[in-house]
Design a protein around this motif. Structure first.
Motif, PDB file in Angstrom:
ATOM      1  N   LEU A 130       0.850  -1.193   0.000  1.00 50.27           N
ATOM      2  CA  LEU A 130       0.000   0.000   0.000  1.00 50.27           C
ATOM      3  C   LEU A 130       0.884   1.241   0.000  1.00 50.27           C
ATOM      4  CD1 LEU A 130      -2.781  -0.994   2.525  1.00 50.27           C
ATOM      5  CD2 LEU A 130      -3.188  -0.144   0.207  1.00 50.27           C
ATOM      6  N   LYS A 131       0.533   2.223  -0.826  1.00 48.10           N
ATOM      7  CA  LYS A 131       1.350   3.431  -0.869  1.00 48.10           C
ATOM      8  C   LYS A 131       0.619   4.664  -0.350  1.00 48.10           C
ATOM      9  CE  LYS A 131       0.406   4.221  -5.829  1.00 48.10           C
ATOM     10  NZ  LYS A 131       1.038   4.343  -7.166  1.00 48.10           N
ATOM     11  N   LYS A 132      -0.656   4.506   0.047  1.00 52.56           N
ATOM     12  CA  LYS A 132      -1.398   5.613   0.649  1.00 52.56           C
ATOM     13  C   LYS A 132      -2.528   5.032   1.493  1.00 52.56           C
ATOM     14  CE  LYS A 132      -4.471   7.875  -1.797  1.00 52.56           C
ATOM     15  NZ  LYS A 132      -5.121   8.700  -2.821  1.00 52.56           N
ATOM     16  N   VAL A 134      -6.253   4.158   2.930  1.00 55.27           N
ATOM     17  CA  VAL A 134      -7.537   3.928   2.286  1.00 55.27           C
ATOM     18  C   VAL A 134      -8.534   3.498   3.356  1.00 55.27           C
ATOM     19  CG1 VAL A 134      -6.813   1.578   1.686  1.00 55.27           C
ATOM     20  CG2 VAL A 134      -8.773   2.588   0.523  1.00 55.27           C
ATOM     21  N   ILE A 271      -9.011  -1.998  -3.898  1.00 53.12           N
ATOM     22  CA  ILE A 271      -7.635  -1.508  -3.988  1.00 53.12           C
ATOM     23  C   ILE A 271      -6.905  -2.080  -5.209  1.00 53.12           C
ATOM     24  CG2 ILE A 271      -7.444  -1.018  -1.523  1.00 53.12           C
ATOM     25  CD1 ILE A 271      -5.769  -3.566  -1.237  1.00 53.12           C
ATOM     26  N   ASN A 274      -8.072  -0.295  -8.366  1.00 51.43           N
ATOM     27  CA  ASN A 274      -7.480   1.040  -8.383  1.00 51.43           C
ATOM     28  C   ASN A 274      -6.010   0.971  -7.975  1.00 51.43           C
ATOM     29  OD1 ASN A 274     -10.023   2.907  -8.730  1.00 51.43           O
ATOM     30  ND2 ASN A 274     -10.580   1.367  -7.189  1.00 51.43           N
ATOM     31  N   GLU A 277      -3.516   3.867  -7.938  1.00 47.36           N
ATOM     32  CA  GLU A 277      -3.675   4.831  -6.851  1.00 47.36           C
ATOM     33  C   GLU A 277      -3.169   4.290  -5.519  1.00 47.36           C
ATOM     34  OE1 GLU A 277      -7.229   7.459  -4.682  1.00 47.36           O
ATOM     35  OE2 GLU A 277      -7.698   6.110  -6.356  1.00 47.36           O
ATOM     36  N   TYR A 278      -3.386   2.992  -5.266  1.00 43.47           N
ATOM     37  CA  TYR A 278      -3.156   2.465  -3.917  1.00 43.47           C
ATOM     38  C   TYR A 278      -1.961   1.538  -3.759  1.00 43.47           C
ATOM     39  CZ  TYR A 278      -7.827   4.204  -2.762  1.00 43.47           C
ATOM     40  OH  TYR A 278      -8.923   5.001  -2.547  1.00 43.47           O
TER      41      TYR A 278
END
Length: 306
Positions: A130-132, A134, A271, A274, A277-278
């Motif tokens: 995971l980079k952000k 949620v 996730i 998307n 994004e994630y």
């Protein structure tokens, strides 16, 4: 950190939760970058199914993986054992359409994997990180996740039952902690639900030998509970298994409240649908120590971990 598989093949038989019939399982080594691969074996031959969030056909009672006419039910406990024990590549062959329920936990699968032994392979381990942050909220239940180097869960459940009430468990997944704290926790259900399922031809293989069953006041199993909070521990086990439907091991810290197979799969689909994004793919290499809460780097980066 390099990829791993099992050292040798190993097999077992047991009862299927859905059918109540004898089913057969074989675990076999797999080459680098093969990932987790299921094989359906029957009189028509062998077909392969790859775990993926959108390959989940049903989440009633358990998680069912399917493609076309081929389906394998109750995959979450074996997937939890594979991920929990840090195995990257393995072939799981199934005869009978579902995994054996065994004792309702992942402990028998951990035992089989340990008997098979662990084999380190040549290539670096790959993970989806995971980079952000949620948040995924549905009807008062939620999964909230954030970047983390590893797989960690803070899980809470709440049931209006005198033996359960509110239970919470914080769990950082390593092979040792998984085997010690989570693997032995059994699936559970309520007597009135079991009776209804049986009347509808479901859960024909369920029994006090492979599930914790509760009436209005307590546990019907003669041997009682394995842990005072066995219920939330099993929910964590299921969560590990359901997140293992991702293509690669998933890295993140997850705060979970009252989730189940359906919400787990909805979250994972969200996730991965998307992913730009994630998520980012990371290749783990080196023997240095990285801070657990250090920022995650882009997909092409190399991560040095303990």
């Amino acid at each position: 950190m390099r990829q791993t598989t099992i050292r040798k093949s190993i097999s077992c038989s047991g009862i299927g939760l859905h059918s109540g019939k004898k089913v057969h399982l074989s675990l076999r080594p797999a080459p680098e970058d093969a990932g987790v691969l299921f094989c359906v074996r029957d009189e028509d031959g062998s077909r392969f199914l790859k775990p993926a969030p959108d390959a989940v056909r049903s989440t009633r009672l358990a998680t069912t993986l399917a493609r076309g006419k081929d389906a394998i039910a109750t995959v979450e406990h074996i997937l939890a054992a594979v991920r929990g024990m840090g195995i990257d590549n393995i072939r799981i062959e199934v005869q009978g359409g579902e995994l054996p329920i065994m004792d309702g936990s992942a402990a028998p699968f951990v035992y089989l994997l340990r008997l098979a032994g662990l084999q380190e392979q040549g290539r670096a381990r790959r993970v989806l990180a995971l980079k952000k942050p949620v948040e995924f909220v549905r009807d008062g239940k939620w999964i909230k996740a954030a970047p983390h180097q590893g797989f960690a869960v803070d899980y809470a459940i709440e049931f209006p039952h005198p033996l359960i009430g509110r239970q919470q468990l914080s769990f950082d997944c390593t092979p040792e902690s998984f085997a010690r704290n989570v693997a032995k926790a059994r699936t559970f259900g309520f007597l009135h639900e079991v009776e209804m399922l049986r009347q509808n031809g479901l859960a024909l293989g369920g029994s006090l030998e492979n599930a914790v069953v509760l009436d209005e006041y307590g546990v019907l199993n003669d041997d009682g509970l394995r842990y005072k909070d066995e219920f939330v521990r099993h929910k964590v086990l299921d969560f590990v298994g359901d997140m293992a439907m991702a293509e690669l091991p998933l890295w993140g810290r997850f705060e979970v409240f009252a989730s189940g197979h359906a919400l787990n799969n909805e979250f994972l689909r969200h996730i991965t649908d998307n992913a730009d994004e994630y998520l980012c793919e990371m290749h783990l290499s080196g023997v240095g120590v990285a801070a657990h809460d250090a920022p995650l780097r882009p997909a092409v980066a190399e991560a040095a971990i303990a």
